[in-house]
Every structure is written in structure tokens, then in C-alpha cells.
Design an enzyme around this catalytic site. Structure first.
Site, mmCIF file in Angstrom:
data_model
loop_
_atom_site.group_PDB
_atom_site.id
_atom_site.type_symbol
_atom_site.label_atom_id
_atom_site.label_comp_id
_atom_site.label_asym_id
_atom_site.label_seq_id
_atom_site.Cartn_x
_atom_site.Cartn_y
_atom_site.Cartn_z
ATOM 1 N N CYS A 84 0.847 -1.199 0.000
ATOM 2 C CA CYS A 84 0.000 0.000 0.000
ATOM 3 C C CYS A 84 0.886 1.254 0.000
ATOM 4 O O CYS A 84 1.996 1.249 0.511
ATOM 5 C CB CYS A 84 -0.910 0.002 1.232
ATOM 6 S SG CYS A 84 -2.066 1.404 1.254
ATOM 7 N N ASP A 138 0.421 3.807 1.726
ATOM 8 C CA ASP A 138 0.371 4.396 3.065
ATOM 9 C C ASP A 138 1.775 4.729 3.592
ATOM 10 O O ASP A 138 2.669 3.871 3.582
ATOM 11 C CB ASP A 138 -0.320 3.399 4.012
ATOM 12 C CG ASP A 138 -0.749 4.047 5.321
ATOM 13 O OD1 ASP A 138 0.120 4.623 6.013
ATOM 14 O OD2 ASP A 138 -1.950 3.991 5.643
ATOM 15 N N ARG A 161 2.856 4.957 6.415
ATOM 16 C CA ARG A 161 3.259 4.207 7.608
ATOM 17 C C ARG A 161 3.717 2.787 7.292
ATOM 18 O O ARG A 161 4.044 2.030 8.198
ATOM 19 C CB ARG A 161 2.075 4.160 8.599
ATOM 20 C CG ARG A 161 1.651 5.537 9.081
ATOM 21 C CD ARG A 161 0.261 5.489 9.701
ATOM 22 N NE ARG A 161 -0.765 5.139 8.721
ATOM 23 C CZ ARG A 161 -2.065 4.996 9.007
ATOM 24 N NH1 ARG A 161 -2.476 5.156 10.253
ATOM 25 N NH2 ARG A 161 -2.929 4.689 8.061
ATOM 26 N N CYS A 194 -6.026 0.110 6.996
ATOM 27 C CA CYS A 194 -5.849 0.707 5.659
ATOM 28 C C CYS A 194 -7.053 1.605 5.328
ATOM 29 O O CYS A 194 -8.196 1.141 5.316
ATOM 30 C CB CYS A 194 -5.709 -0.394 4.614
ATOM 31 S SG CYS A 194 -5.415 0.222 2.946
ATOM 32 N N HIS A 223 -2.095 -4.051 4.968
ATOM 33 C CA HIS A 223 -1.922 -3.642 6.364
ATOM 34 C C HIS A 223 -3.273 -3.353 7.005
ATOM 35 O O HIS A 223 -4.191 -2.877 6.345
ATOM 36 C CB HIS A 223 -1.006 -2.409 6.470
ATOM 37 C CG HIS A 223 -1.597 -1.157 5.890
ATOM 38 N ND1 HIS A 223 -2.135 -0.155 6.660
ATOM 39 C CD2 HIS A 223 -1.753 -0.747 4.606
ATOM 40 C CE1 HIS A 223 -2.583 0.819 5.874
ATOM 41 N NE2 HIS A 223 -2.371 0.486 4.635
HETATM 42 CO CO CO Z 1 -3.400 1.240 3.058
#
Ligand code: CO
Length: 224
Positions: free
Chosen positions: A52, A54, A56, A111, A108
């Protein structure tokens, strides 16, 4: 119009990134002086990471790998779509040209893309992309809808999305052709927890077309 003060603040923030870069390369070259010279000649990563976007979930850091070790493709909600030329090109280059041995789809928990898909939230253009995740939701609706809380439903959809996207990797002409040629390429499905930094294998490990069905069924059953 940007004010002068705004611009100078932005420049200062960005200059920190360049300072970070200098520090980072100093640390690496302190351990291995010719690290970058060696890497500049060629890359031989063993792994393709599909994860992803993301912020993080930084691929290399999570698995403790240096530049050169991990070929990476990231998009919102780690989707592998059969019409996504970007993802397919990364996969083809990684498998056929670089000869990676493992393709790892990593989702994750927590998400935002998965939650939006689950709740049918309207966020804009991205709703069309997240339609792929809604397809996963629809496929497993009966299982997901009996889960008592929305958080637990989202967690489950995160897992099922990884399993389905890993299956999509297996279904691509790229991976099927590689298997036909007798190449050792293994597809994996992993999930990462934002709250404790832990990575977990969803038991989705596939090295041949024959393994697809049972691996899928096991993963769906055991990751629950
Ligand atoms: Co995500």
C-alpha cells in the site's frame, strides 16, 4: 499566490530532507565505502514487494532491507488489477528481467482504502480504484457482514484483500508463463499491523498453478 514567508518555510522543510539524505549516505558508506558504486552498476533484488502507498508502511524499513534488495510497487490498498499497465509492467520487469524469486503482496490493518471501500465512502476519483476492493468485499460479504464490529470487519477485509490480490498475481500471464518455463517464482500474502509494527504471513504461499486452489482455501480458512 504564495507569500514569501510560506515559501521560505517550505524551502527550509525541504532542505531538511537533503540534510537527512547526506546523513543517511554517510552512515551507509561508513560501513561499506563502495556501496553506491556497486549498486550503480546493477540491481539484483530477490523480492518484489507489492504494498500500500500508506506512509506508515515503508517497504524496505519493515523488512530491514537496503537499497538494491527489494523491487517495489505501491498503490492505494495494494491492488493487483489485470488491466493496470503500471503494476503489470513492474511485475513483468521484476520476474522476466530481474529474475526475482518472490513476489510478496503486503496489506496492512487500518488501511484507509479498505475502510473507505467497506463503508462505501465517497472520496473522489479514487472511488473507482477502490471498486476493486469492493469486489473483494462483495465476494466475501456473507463472511464479513456477520463480524460484530466495523473495525473487525475492516481487519478481515484487509486480510481477504491480500489473499485475493496475491491470487491475481498468480493469474497474470507473467507469473503463469514463468511457471510454464519452470522458473522458481513464489507468490506470498502478508499483512502488517500499524499498531505494533509486526508482519504476519497469511499462509498464502504459491509456487505453481497446482498449488493455487488449496493455498487459497487454506489461507481464507486459517487467517480468520
Ligand atoms: Co493502506
Amino acid at each position: 499566490m504564495f507569500s514569501g514567508r510560506w515559501l521560505s518555510r517550505a524551502m527550509k522543510e525541504l532542505s531538511e530532507l537533503f540534510e537527512n539524505n547526506r546523513r543517511w549516505l554517510e552512515e551507509i558508506t561508513a560501513k561499506q565505502p563502495d556501496f553506491f558504486e556497486q549498486l550503480a552498476v546493477q540491481q539484483t533484488p530477490e523480492y518484489l514487494w507489492i504494498g500500500c502507498s500508506d506512509s506508515r508502511v515503508p517497504a524496505n524499513e519493515i523488512v530491514g532491507l537496503l537499497p538494491g534488495d527489494l523491487f517495489v510497487h505501491r498503490n492505494v490498498a495494494n491492488v493487483v488489477s489485470h488491466t493496470d499497465l503500471n503494476c503489470l509492467s513492474v511485475l513483468q520487469f521484476a520476474v522476466d528481467v530481474l529474475g526475482v524469486k518472490h513476489v510478496i503482496v503486503t496489506g496492512h490493518y487500518g488501511c484507509g482504502g479498505i475502510t473507505a471501500a467497506l463503508e462505501g465512502k465517497r472520496l473522489g476519483l479514487i472511488d473507482n480504484w477502490l471498486r476493486h476492493v469492493q469486489d473483494v468485499y462483495q465476494k466475501h460479504e456473507r463472511e464479513i457482514n456477520v463480524i460484530p464490529t466495523m473495525d473487525a470487519r475492516a481487519d478481515r477485509l484487509c486480510e481477504l484483500n491480500v489473499i485475493e490480490q496475491a491470487m491475481n498475481v498468480c493469474e497474470t500471464t507473467v507469473v503463469r508463463d514463468a511457471w510454464m518455463r519452470g522458473e522458481k517464482v513464489t507468490v506470498h500474502g502478508w499483512i502488517y499491523a500499524l499498531k505494533d509494527g509486526k508482519l504476519r504471513d497469511l499462509g498464502m504461499t504459491i509456487s505453481s498453478p497446482e498449488e493455487m486452489r488449496s493455498a487459497y482455501q487454506n489461507a481464507v480458512r486459517s487467517s480468520r
